[in-house]
Design a protein around this motif. Sequence first.
Motif, mmCIF file in Angstrom:
data_model
loop_
_atom_site.group_PDB
_atom_site.id
_atom_site.type_symbol
_atom_site.label_atom_id
_atom_site.label_comp_id
_atom_site.label_asym_id
_atom_site.label_seq_id
_atom_site.Cartn_x
_atom_site.Cartn_y
_atom_site.Cartn_z
ATOM 1 N N UNK A 266 0.892 -1.134 -0.032
ATOM 2 C CA UNK A 266 0.026 -0.004 0.098
ATOM 3 C C UNK A 266 1.086 1.499 -0.109
ATOM 4 N N UNK A 267 1.698 1.306 0.990
ATOM 5 C CA UNK A 267 2.931 2.499 0.859
ATOM 6 C C UNK A 267 3.455 2.564 -0.521
ATOM 7 N N UNK A 268 3.957 1.574 -0.995
ATOM 8 C CA UNK A 268 4.639 1.769 -2.345
ATOM 9 C C UNK A 268 3.750 2.114 -3.147
ATOM 10 N N UNK A 269 2.532 1.749 -3.477
ATOM 11 C CA UNK A 269 1.497 2.222 -4.387
ATOM 12 C C UNK A 269 1.299 3.628 -4.421
ATOM 13 N N UNK A 270 1.709 4.505 -3.058
ATOM 14 C CA UNK A 270 1.460 5.794 -2.969
ATOM 15 C C UNK A 270 2.823 6.557 -3.517
ATOM 16 N N UNK A 271 3.872 5.942 -2.999
ATOM 17 C CA UNK A 271 5.040 6.662 -3.490
ATOM 18 C C UNK A 271 6.092 6.239 -4.557
ATOM 19 N N UNK A 272 5.844 5.252 -5.227
ATOM 20 C CA UNK A 272 6.623 4.723 -6.239
ATOM 21 C C UNK A 272 6.918 5.780 -7.358
ATOM 22 N N UNK A 273 5.708 6.077 -7.896
ATOM 23 C CA UNK A 273 5.361 6.875 -8.810
ATOM 24 C C UNK A 273 3.940 7.765 -9.079
ATOM 25 N N UNK A 274 3.942 8.807 -9.520
ATOM 26 C CA UNK A 274 2.435 9.206 -9.605
ATOM 27 C C UNK A 274 1.788 8.267 -10.696
ATOM 28 N N UNK A 275 2.449 7.934 -11.798
ATOM 29 C CA UNK A 275 1.693 7.007 -12.860
ATOM 30 C C UNK A 275 1.290 5.931 -12.417
ATOM 31 N N UNK A 276 2.057 5.239 -11.622
ATOM 32 C CA UNK A 276 1.643 3.946 -11.048
ATOM 33 C C UNK A 276 0.561 3.945 -10.018
ATOM 34 N N UNK A 277 0.585 5.168 -9.099
ATOM 35 C CA UNK A 277 -0.462 5.175 -8.242
ATOM 36 C C UNK A 277 -1.755 5.604 -8.973
ATOM 37 N N UNK A 278 -1.825 6.498 -10.204
ATOM 38 C CA UNK A 278 -3.042 6.576 -11.049
ATOM 39 C C UNK A 278 -3.561 5.557 -11.485
ATOM 40 N N UNK A 279 -2.657 4.481 -11.904
ATOM 41 C CA UNK A 279 -2.971 3.281 -12.573
ATOM 42 C C UNK A 279 -3.620 1.924 -11.476
ATOM 43 N N UNK A 280 -3.039 2.216 -10.375
ATOM 44 C CA UNK A 280 -3.469 1.179 -9.311
ATOM 45 C C UNK A 280 -4.503 1.460 -8.419
ATOM 46 N N UNK A 281 -3.851 2.501 -7.500
ATOM 47 C CA UNK A 281 -4.643 2.853 -6.289
ATOM 48 C C UNK A 281 -5.670 4.051 -6.149
ATOM 49 N N UNK A 282 -5.548 4.972 -7.032
ATOM 50 C CA UNK A 282 -6.226 6.276 -7.126
ATOM 51 C C UNK A 282 -7.610 5.817 -7.340
ATOM 52 N N UNK A 283 -8.080 4.831 -8.187
ATOM 53 C CA UNK A 283 -9.434 4.515 -8.292
ATOM 54 C C UNK A 283 -10.241 4.277 -7.112
ATOM 55 N N UNK A 284 -9.491 3.449 -6.307
ATOM 56 C CA UNK A 284 -10.233 3.484 -4.769
ATOM 57 C C UNK A 284 -10.081 4.385 -4.051
ATOM 58 N N UNK A 285 -9.372 5.812 -4.109
ATOM 59 C CA UNK A 285 -9.128 6.631 -3.356
ATOM 60 C C UNK A 285 -10.198 7.672 -3.841
ATOM 61 N N UNK A 286 -11.126 7.514 -4.728
ATOM 62 C CA UNK A 286 -12.150 8.454 -5.252
ATOM 63 C C UNK A 286 -13.146 8.469 -3.939
ATOM 64 N N UNK A 287 -13.165 7.571 -3.334
ATOM 65 C CA UNK A 287 -13.917 7.611 -2.534
ATOM 66 C C UNK A 287 -13.331 8.312 -0.987
#
Length: 403
Positions: A266-287
């Motif tokens: 979870x932490x890596x999804x946030x900090x690895x890169x903005x592109x990876x965050x957008x592709x992986x975890x950001x859809x869940x963070x729309x809530x």
Amino acid sequence: PLQQCGILIGNKAKQSKVKQTESNLSMTLMIQESRSLSAIEQRKKVSFKGIPPALRRISSVSTDSSAPEETFSPRSSLALTAVDDNPNSTQTMAESAETSSKSWAEFEHVLPWASAVVWPLMLSVPLALSTPSSPWHYTRLFKSEWYEFDPNDRTQSPKPLGLSLGIISVAVGQVFVWIVFYVFKYCGPQEPKSVQSRGARPYEFWEGLRTHVGQPEGFVLLFIYLTVTWMFKLMPNSYYSFDGCIQWRETFLCLVVQDGIQFVMHYLEHVVSPAFYQMSHKPHHRFTNPRLFDAFNGSLFDTICMITIPLILTANIVRTANAWTYMAFGASYACWLTLIHSEYAFPWDGIFRALGFGTPADHHVHHKVFKYNYGHLFMWFDQMAGTYRDPKVFAPKIFNKNV
């Protein structure tokens, strides 16, 4: 003339007496009416204490003093007459109402705690099938050839019974979570306290349930993972054993290891890169104000990184669990992950937070602020990494107090 004068004086005296009688009668009626209205008002005051608002509104209509007399039932009229005739009845009613109010207050306090029954219920399948004294013990329900399997024999294939029971365990646990949450949300004396100060996100329960069940990146992907790893013998040998019952130490250890690895991913999804965050975890963070049914609502890459990879690693780290322990771990993990997305605080949250267990408010901190509380089931990893924030830090501006 004297006789006529006497008759006139007598008639006037009679008329004066009649008027006095009529005046006395009118005064008596006014007093009785006043007493009746006072009794009605007194009944309102003593009977509304401790009654839920919806019932209070109904009661206020039924006891409205402006209503015509014929709107009261004979039973109500008799009750009013009894109040008028017995001066002690109002005091008795007040004492009875006070007792009822205390009982109702105690009931209101205890009722939410009934939702704690969800924790044993989510483990109902492995508990019922593995407990030796249970009438539903697996040896009484299934033939031995349906579950006996030697992982060291390469000529044998894993029996699908274990896979089927594992999937059923998760499904039944989820159903109990939905039922208990429905009762907790809609059947209490008032709406539960929302985690966020702006209130819970409004939605229709059945719409939320359909969204929850219909997520392909959630339950569908987990079904595929369980089927492939079980049927192709990718699990440690002990996981195929039906011997014994639930191993509670291994179950808890699986939950801790799973959440620890999930914290890192979870932490890596946030900090690895903005592109990876957008592709992986950001859809869940729309809530930013999540609800219970948002737990598995994300993206395919998010589920692979946050759930599937930790599950594979956990199974290969905790290698001594049997089939019942694996079922208990899967059911409790899926249900707990669902509960921490609740829009309401649960009555046991204070105990959980003192132990470092994850609660809805802890997870709402992450959804609202993004950079804290990366753990899900346990806050220990955030506390060690310095990324934990208590929900009370954001109260009352963002979160309600005491959630």
